[in-house]
Motif scaffolding. Sequence first.
Motif, PDB file in Angstrom:
ATOM      1  N   LEU A  90       1.181  -0.304  -4.817  1.00  0.00           N
ATOM      2  CA  LEU A  90      -0.223  -0.156  -5.196  1.00  0.00           C
ATOM      3  C   LEU A  90      -0.680   1.303  -5.111  1.00  0.00           C
ATOM      4  N   LEU A 133      -8.660  -2.256  -0.570  1.00  0.00           N
ATOM      5  CA  LEU A 133      -8.303  -3.522  -1.200  1.00  0.00           C
ATOM      6  C   LEU A 133      -9.486  -4.487  -1.276  1.00  0.00           C
ATOM      7  N   GLU A 179      -3.633   2.103  -4.081  1.00  0.00           N
ATOM      8  CA  GLU A 179      -4.425   2.191  -2.859  1.00  0.00           C
ATOM      9  C   GLU A 179      -3.516   2.481  -1.653  1.00  0.00           C
ATOM     10  N   ALA A 239      -7.432  -3.685  -6.359  1.00  0.00           N
ATOM     11  CA  ALA A 239      -6.023  -3.364  -6.133  1.00  0.00           C
ATOM     12  C   ALA A 239      -5.422  -2.995  -7.486  1.00  0.00           C
ATOM     13  N   LEU A 266       0.821  -1.205   0.000  1.00  0.00           N
ATOM     14  CA  LEU A 266       0.000   0.000   0.000  1.00  0.00           C
ATOM     15  C   LEU A 266       0.859   1.262   0.000  1.00  0.00           C
ATOM     16  N   ASN A 292      -7.565  -9.831  -4.366  1.00  0.00           N
ATOM     17  CA  ASN A 292      -7.438  -8.678  -5.264  1.00  0.00           C
ATOM     18  C   ASN A 292      -5.977  -8.257  -5.445  1.00  0.00           C
ATOM     19  N   VAL A 293      -5.194  -8.330  -4.389  1.00  0.00           N
ATOM     20  CA  VAL A 293      -3.778  -7.972  -4.478  1.00  0.00           C
ATOM     21  C   VAL A 293      -3.028  -8.940  -5.384  1.00  0.00           C
TER      22      VAL A 293
END
Length: 272
Positions: A139, A147, A141, A151, A135, A184-185
């Motif tokens: 990313l 998340l 985000e 992502a 983060l 998602n990551v």
Amino acid sequence: MGDDDYSKEDLLQLCKRFGDYITVKLFAIFSISLQNLDSHSIGAIAGLVVAILFTWKLLRSSRASHRSQPKRQSNMPSSSGVNTHSNSSLTLAEFSQNSQAQDGIDEFFQPVKPTLGQVIRQRLNEGRKVTCRLLGVILEETIPEELQKQATVRSSVLEVLLEITKFCDLYLMERVLDDEGEKNVLLALEDAGVFTSGCLVKDKVLFCSTGIGRTSFVRQLEPDWHIDSNAEVVYQLARFIKYELHVSPIKAERTATNVFSSPSLEQFFGCV
């Protein structure tokens, strides 16, 4: 002073300038450790060899040209203006020849821009193990709640990230609220080609449910570098990690001599 004396003096000056170039460039090239030689460094050495041969041939041809020129009579009347014109032409010709040789040397010794891999190794001080928060660094985000929806890998950091995986044992880590955030990551990293283009594997992407868990991961792995966007985590780890990079859009006060700061990971390596 005769013409031969002027020619010898010109050649000595040219040799002196070339010698200065050789000294500086040899020091620059061989100051790089042998284990870091790559195609660019080899190319620089090859260019040096070619430049030496080029100048050696030029000096030989220049000496041969001066030997073949007949000596002019010293008792020629100077009032005719012919000798003055000839001397001026010869001086200009020699100056032009020396300038061309100097231009050839300058062309061969143009500075070679270091590759991104060389910059990364230098900035990381040859560190081999790196841990990095996701983060705010890798990313787009910045908080775990985001998340749960998606992502997004920052496009500007991707090249640096992939290059780091070539030289370092890299571990990515983040706090997530649930399995959806973790999914998602991993999907975002996979879509960006991190697992296929680089040397990073999914097992080296670590997830935890608390901020303390990330700190524990880092201490257990004992990296040479830890990269994080959380000032508190950076402060807590400063005593245990050799080097740290605090990524923050706002320039933070340096809390320790082993802690560096940068607005982004790519800016730290001069990619912006």
